[in-house]
Write an enzyme that holds these catalytic residues in place. Sequence first.
Site, mmCIF file in Angstrom:
data_model
loop_
_atom_site.group_PDB
_atom_site.id
_atom_site.type_symbol
_atom_site.label_atom_id
_atom_site.label_comp_id
_atom_site.label_asym_id
_atom_site.label_seq_id
_atom_site.Cartn_x
_atom_site.Cartn_y
_atom_site.Cartn_z
ATOM 1 C CG ASN A 1 5.881 36.228 28.523
ATOM 2 O OD1 ASN A 1 6.373 36.906 27.897
ATOM 3 N ND2 ASN A 1 4.629 36.660 28.758
ATOM 4 C CB THR B 1 2.743 31.575 30.600
ATOM 5 O OG1 THR B 1 1.779 32.140 31.172
ATOM 6 C CG2 THR B 1 1.906 30.372 29.841
ATOM 7 C CB CYS C 1 4.880 41.841 25.681
ATOM 8 S SG CYS C 1 4.108 41.130 27.233
ATOM 9 C CE LYS D 1 -3.297 27.505 20.731
ATOM 10 N NZ LYS D 1 -4.292 26.726 20.148
ATOM 11 C CG HIS E 1 4.816 38.853 22.392
ATOM 12 N ND1 HIS E 1 5.606 39.185 23.410
ATOM 13 C CD2 HIS E 1 3.407 38.858 23.103
ATOM 14 C CE1 HIS E 1 5.136 38.888 24.738
ATOM 15 N NE2 HIS E 1 3.795 38.743 24.476
ATOM 16 C CB SER F 1 -4.621 37.708 26.174
ATOM 17 O OG SER F 1 -4.071 36.519 26.172
ATOM 18 C CG ASP G 1 -0.795 14.738 30.791
ATOM 19 O OD1 ASP G 1 0.511 14.904 30.855
ATOM 20 O OD2 ASP G 1 -1.352 14.232 29.956
ATOM 21 C CD GLU H 1 4.384 43.399 30.529
ATOM 22 O OE1 GLU H 1 3.366 43.714 31.068
ATOM 23 O OE2 GLU H 1 4.421 42.969 29.212
HETATM 24 N N1 COA Z 1 -1.599 17.045 26.552
HETATM 25 C C1 COA Z 1 -1.373 17.955 25.456
HETATM 26 N N2 COA Z 1 -2.037 19.146 25.413
HETATM 27 C C2 COA Z 1 -2.904 19.272 26.344
HETATM 28 C C3 COA Z 1 -3.050 18.561 27.513
HETATM 29 C C4 COA Z 1 -2.376 17.384 27.359
HETATM 30 N N3 COA Z 1 -2.768 16.573 28.493
HETATM 31 N N4 COA Z 1 -4.065 19.187 28.165
HETATM 32 C C5 COA Z 1 -4.387 20.428 27.480
HETATM 33 N N5 COA Z 1 -3.756 20.415 26.365
HETATM 34 C C6 COA Z 1 -3.809 21.765 25.581
HETATM 35 C C7 COA Z 1 -5.352 22.240 25.314
HETATM 36 O O1 COA Z 1 -5.994 21.289 24.278
HETATM 37 C C8 COA Z 1 -4.945 23.687 24.790
HETATM 38 O O2 COA Z 1 -4.447 23.718 23.432
HETATM 39 P P1 COA Z 1 -5.421 24.459 22.280
HETATM 40 O O3 COA Z 1 -5.171 25.965 22.841
HETATM 41 O O4 COA Z 1 -4.652 24.170 21.165
HETATM 42 O O5 COA Z 1 -6.622 24.006 22.439
HETATM 43 C C9 COA Z 1 -3.615 23.902 25.708
HETATM 44 O O6 COA Z 1 -3.013 22.601 25.998
HETATM 45 C C10 COA Z 1 -3.902 24.872 26.899
HETATM 46 O O7 COA Z 1 -4.876 24.181 27.547
HETATM 47 P P2 COA Z 1 -5.838 24.957 28.246
HETATM 48 O O8 COA Z 1 -7.087 24.395 29.126
HETATM 49 O O9 COA Z 1 -6.640 25.784 27.173
HETATM 50 O O10 COA Z 1 -5.324 25.900 29.301
HETATM 51 P P3 COA Z 1 -5.699 27.150 30.348
HETATM 52 O O11 COA Z 1 -7.109 27.226 30.416
HETATM 53 O O12 COA Z 1 -4.970 26.492 31.741
HETATM 54 O O13 COA Z 1 -4.885 28.373 29.776
HETATM 55 C C11 COA Z 1 -3.288 29.908 28.629
HETATM 56 C C12 COA Z 1 -3.803 28.285 28.887
HETATM 57 C C13 COA Z 1 -2.304 30.013 27.809
HETATM 58 C C14 COA Z 1 -4.734 30.534 28.185
HETATM 59 C C15 COA Z 1 -2.940 30.395 30.183
HETATM 60 O O14 COA Z 1 -1.692 29.685 30.635
HETATM 61 C C16 COA Z 1 -2.755 32.190 30.337
HETATM 62 O O15 COA Z 1 -3.751 32.655 30.464
HETATM 63 N N6 COA Z 1 -1.545 32.269 30.274
HETATM 64 C C17 COA Z 1 -1.020 33.772 29.798
HETATM 65 C C18 COA Z 1 -1.413 34.330 28.293
HETATM 66 C C19 COA Z 1 -0.955 35.460 28.202
HETATM 67 O O16 COA Z 1 0.403 35.818 28.798
HETATM 68 N N7 COA Z 1 -1.392 36.296 27.596
HETATM 69 C C20 COA Z 1 -0.940 37.903 27.337
HETATM 70 C C21 COA Z 1 -0.072 37.976 26.270
HETATM 71 S S1 COA Z 1 -0.553 37.366 24.617
#
Ligand code: COA
Length: 390
Positions: A277, A152, A111, A242, A233, A201, A29, A79
Amino acid sequence: MKVGIDLISFYTPQYYLDLKTLAGERGVDPDKFTIGIGQEKMAIPPPDEDIVTMAASAAHPILEQAGREGIELLLFATESGIDHSKAAAMFLHGLLKLPTRCRAVELKQACYSATAGLQLAASMVAAQPDRKALIVGSDIARYDLRSPGEPTQGAGAVAMLVTANPSVLALDPETGLYAEDVMDFWRPNYREEALVDGKYSMRVYLTALEECWKQYTERSGRQFHDLARYCYHLPFTRMAEKAHIRLAKIAALKELTSAELETEIGDSLRYNRITGNTYSASLYEGLTSLLDHGADDLVGQRIGLFSYGSGCMGEYFSGVVQPGYRDHLFTARLRALLDGRTELTYRQYEDIFQLGFPTDGGDHAFAQYRTGPYRLAGVSQHKRLYEKVI
Ligand code: COA
């Protein structure tokens, strides 16, 4: 004496993938990406662009405006290194024709490293106010195809000139620091794609924020209401939301309304939403976005900045926006770049992703794509060949 950012310039590649396209391909979605993660588009560097060309393109307008004289420190934060030995700073030093009397090195800590660069530069300038420092953060965020991190990704570079009596942001001396050895995100030398424990993370990011904030407030005596705007960041923009909600809760015992959230961080998120990012550049991309978009005049306002680099290192610091700052921004130039970008199809995105860098030591000339004023023309005998485009 004030010390801080005299000029700041952000650059991002001229190609992007719309995350709705990616969502369609992955059967997800689109709201998950645009609302859940808070990203709309991710910048994709063409094959003739790398961290050096992006950094040079970011620095170009600064040198056009301020010249090269007095720049005695060049720090290249990244990085996405291109060589275990030779610093990306040396390639950049050559491309930008900086003075030979210059200390040039590369900095790494995920970062966070551009913040280390900024603080080191500020210390040098405080001790020797007639000197200047050029700090760049340049990165290509890359995760495996079909991994949770894929939406991302992004790319971009920021360049900052650090001087005495700066035109844009005077840094406050007080900072809060947090260092801890953790494995939340890492990029082993034998991989181009980062590995990330995404949820972990996010938790470590918030812990680092709380610890840094505590120290920053103890050292400065300032409280939540002393800061007018907040930059974070930005691994993805939802992370900043958040983080800011958490900070308001612990620092001001306050549930933020959505209007307050928008006022306090909204403008800082606008560029990242459409570039993805940019790792070491992302906090400063956020600062640029805030200064470029702010309808309100921010003169005299104190901005809070939280820098985070997985692994992990956090720093909370702040700065005060200087009179006349708007005359020193490159807003129109960046807006023209962003408005003129080319959208990629999914197939083009994956083709670029799969294109490996030649490692055979032969002669390879790279096709010319749309880039900034500098491009990677090819590679010969394992040496990268850069050229100026305009
Ligand atoms: N409509 C609206 N929101 C939706 C949705 C929809 N149809 N489907 C899912 N979501 C929301 C989820 O509820 C969640 O929100 P929340 O965090 O408030 O609960 C968010 O979208 C992400 O969904 P999730 O299932 O948790 O995603 P994911 O398991 O695919 O992973 C990350 C998301 C961000 C953890 C992933 O993209 C990632 O690892 N990114 C890299 C992070 C990073 O760079 N970290 C290092 C530096 S800090």
